[in-house]
Design an enzyme around this catalytic site. Structure first.
Site, mmCIF file in Angstrom:
data_model
loop_
_atom_site.group_PDB
_atom_site.id
_atom_site.type_symbol
_atom_site.label_atom_id
_atom_site.label_comp_id
_atom_site.label_asym_id
_atom_site.label_seq_id
_atom_site.Cartn_x
_atom_site.Cartn_y
_atom_site.Cartn_z
ATOM 1 N N LYS A 34 0.824 -1.215 0.000
ATOM 2 C CA LYS A 34 0.000 0.000 0.000
ATOM 3 C C LYS A 34 0.862 1.271 0.000
ATOM 4 C CE LYS A 34 -3.520 1.971 3.105
ATOM 5 N NZ LYS A 34 -4.139 1.775 4.438
ATOM 6 N N ALA A 80 2.444 -7.913 5.115
ATOM 7 C CA ALA A 80 1.828 -6.583 5.275
ATOM 8 C C ALA A 80 1.115 -6.464 6.613
ATOM 9 C CB ALA A 80 0.840 -6.330 4.136
ATOM 10 N N GLU A 82 0.338 -3.199 9.942
ATOM 11 C CA GLU A 82 0.779 -2.067 10.755
ATOM 12 C C GLU A 82 1.617 -2.711 11.852
ATOM 13 O OE1 GLU A 82 0.488 1.167 10.400
ATOM 14 O OE2 GLU A 82 -0.594 0.947 8.514
ATOM 15 N N THR A 98 -6.035 -3.382 8.909
ATOM 16 C CA THR A 98 -4.996 -4.046 8.095
ATOM 17 C C THR A 98 -4.671 -5.441 8.623
ATOM 18 O OG1 THR A 98 -4.005 -2.026 7.265
ATOM 19 C CG2 THR A 98 -2.551 -3.938 7.427
ATOM 20 N N THR A 122 4.333 -12.764 14.999
ATOM 21 C CA THR A 122 5.282 -12.235 15.979
ATOM 22 C C THR A 122 5.181 -12.982 17.304
ATOM 23 O OG1 THR A 122 5.716 -10.270 17.321
ATOM 24 C CG2 THR A 122 3.503 -10.469 16.459
ATOM 25 N N ASP A 123 6.272 -12.936 18.068
ATOM 26 C CA ASP A 123 6.232 -13.515 19.430
ATOM 27 C C ASP A 123 5.371 -12.673 20.369
ATOM 28 O OD1 ASP A 123 7.913 -11.298 19.686
ATOM 29 O OD2 ASP A 123 9.540 -12.376 20.677
ATOM 30 N N GLU A 124 5.030 -11.433 19.944
ATOM 31 C CA GLU A 124 4.269 -10.550 20.843
ATOM 32 C C GLU A 124 2.863 -11.083 21.128
ATOM 33 O OE1 GLU A 124 4.638 -6.386 20.378
ATOM 34 O OE2 GLU A 124 6.693 -6.487 19.676
ATOM 35 N N TYR A 149 -1.487 -3.643 18.839
ATOM 36 C CA TYR A 149 -0.746 -4.300 17.750
ATOM 37 C C TYR A 149 -0.750 -5.813 17.932
ATOM 38 C CZ TYR A 149 3.324 -6.444 15.510
ATOM 39 O OH TYR A 149 4.138 -7.303 14.814
ATOM 40 N N LYS A 153 -2.447 -8.842 15.713
ATOM 41 C CA LYS A 153 -1.665 -9.946 15.134
ATOM 42 C C LYS A 153 -2.194 -11.289 15.661
ATOM 43 C CE LYS A 153 1.451 -9.923 12.733
ATOM 44 N NZ LYS A 153 1.588 -9.876 11.255
ATOM 45 N N PRO A 191 17.311 1.349 14.711
ATOM 46 C CA PRO A 191 17.543 2.440 13.746
ATOM 47 C C PRO A 191 17.385 3.825 14.387
ATOM 48 C CG PRO A 191 16.059 0.803 12.835
ATOM 49 C CD PRO A 191 16.257 0.434 14.264
ATOM 50 N N TYR A 206 13.022 3.739 27.366
ATOM 51 C CA TYR A 206 11.752 3.672 28.107
ATOM 52 C C TYR A 206 11.974 3.038 29.478
ATOM 53 C CZ TYR A 206 9.476 4.334 23.501
ATOM 54 O OH TYR A 206 9.076 4.803 22.267
#
Ligand code: NAD
Ligand code: TDX
Length: 335
Positions: A34, A80, A82, A98, A122-124, A149, A153, A191, A206
């Site tokens: 997208k 794909a 978020e 999404t 994801t592992d989350e 998030y 997922k 990054p 944090y």
């Protein structure tokens, strides 16, 4: 083989397409993306003129487009999403659209055309490991997501599993830990911090930096996905993680500062993320069944990552401005 990749201009999708063409040069890839803020259209210009590569700008929620593309392929590798936890705290709605409805749209089309489906997760989805325990997530860990998030997922994983059970969809899932390496958006920890060090800025850690993550160099993740695509058992889930297990953020940051030859005076402790998780992954199933294991240590991966961001500053300079604007708004909201 003709493959549909979703989200192929984001971080992992870009690395995966480069990896796949290097190792499977005769395959054909359609890349549906997208082009959200997280994509960089310049990532794959080297393939622009290749007869084996086709880029399609579009949304995985677009049923007509997805149907048309799915009818042409044998395999879909679905990246794909978020992907940023902090953005999901700011506004969860796009994550539901999404990550949940987009995945559902792809599943329906894959079922219609009997396309093999590989879902990147994801592992989350497993929630959080207690800070002082040695536990690790595995394929049998119950789902317990903490952020919008990871909830989205988790929901997408459940739809994949339901399509496998109910409709016998030919699908597999990988639940991978934190990736790092080239082409990752400067909103994400490494990054962001590498570019802040280059720019002489502070590193906003944090909480007390005691939360831990299980870091995997992105090329190792690409090899794991390849192993599951080529050798994985249909209907199965595989957990994927790094060589070191959980590493506290503060320890990772100190390693980073050492690699970049800086002292610790730029560390700045800031407000913690709500529902801040800890992750560590047991990847013995994919090692024992498919023979995959990581190649990069955290030391070799960090060095390769730092080198790439230092040498490719034009790649992140523009997107970094937007990322820091986002963080300014997020921290103003917290006050
Ligand atoms: P990213 O945010 O860098 O890239 C996401 C890509 O998806 C972008 O190119 C974006 O334009 C595209 N996209 C977003 N919404 C879309 C839509 N509706 N239709 C079409 N394209 C859309 O993400 P990433 O870090 O590369 O993650 C890729 C996948 O891997 C995600 O599913 C994520 O949950 C999963 N994952 C990421 C990590 C990690 O550490 N980055 C770890 C485990 C799993
Ligand atoms: O400025 C920061 N300061 C900081 O201390 C940022 C951006 C992050 N952090 C901390 C929060 C986390 O403990 O660093 C850790 C990593 O944060 P992120 O880079 O935001 O990644 P994380 O939330 O762990 O999620 C990532 O890995 C799993 C990806 O963004 C997800 O898409 C993937 O599923």
């Amino acid at each position: 083989m003709k493959i549909l990749i979703t989200g192929g201009l984001g971080f992992i999708g870009t690395n995966f397409i480069k990896y796949w063409f290097k190792n499977h040069p005769n395959d054909h890839i359609i890349n549906l993306d997208k082009l959200t803020y997280a994509a960089n259209p310049k990532n794959l210009t080297e393939f622009e003129n290749s007869p084996n590569y086709q880029f399609v700008k579009g949304d995985i929620l677009d049923e007509v487009l997805v149907d048309q593309l799915m009818s042409q392929v044998e395999l879909v590798v679905h990246f794909a999403a978020e992907s940023h936890v902090d953005r999901s705290i700011g506004d969860p709605s796009l994550f539901v659209k999404t990550n949940v409805l987009g995945t559902y749209t792809l599943l329906n089309a894959a079922l219609k055309y009997n396309v093999r489906f590989h879902h990147i997760s994801t592992d989350e989805v497993f929630g959080s490991i207690a800070i002082d325990s040695q536990d690790q997530f595995s394929e049998s860990t119950p789902y317990d997501p903490s952020s919008p998030y990871s909830a989205a997922k988790a929901s997408s994983d459940h739809f994949v599993r339901a399509f496998i059970k109910t409709f016998k969809l030919q699908a597999t899932i990988t639940n991978c830990s934190n990736n790092y390496g080239p082409y990752q958006h400067p909103e994400k920890l490494l990054p962001r911090f590498i570019s802040n060090i280059v720019d002489g800025k502070k590193l906003p850690v944090y909480g007390q930096g005691l939360n831990f993550r299980d870091w995997l160099y992105v090329e190792d993740h690409c090899r794991a996905i390849e192993a599951v695509i080529l050798k994985g058992k249909i209907g199965e889930t595989y957990c994927v993680g790094g060589l070191k297990g959980g590493t506290r953020n503060i320890d990772l940051i100190k390693m980073l500062l050492k690699v970049m030859g800086k002292d610790e005076s730029c560390i700045e402790y800031v407000a913690d993320r709500p529902a801040h998780d800890n992750y560590s992954v047991n990847w013995s199933k994919i090692k024992n069944e498919l023979g995959w294991e990581p190649i990069y240590t955290l030391e070799t991966g960090l060095q390769a990552t730092v080198d790439w961001y230092v040498q490719n500053q034009e790649w992140w300079k523009e997107t970094k401005k937007e990322a820091e604007e986002f963080y300014k708004i997020l921290s103003a909201k917290k006050v």
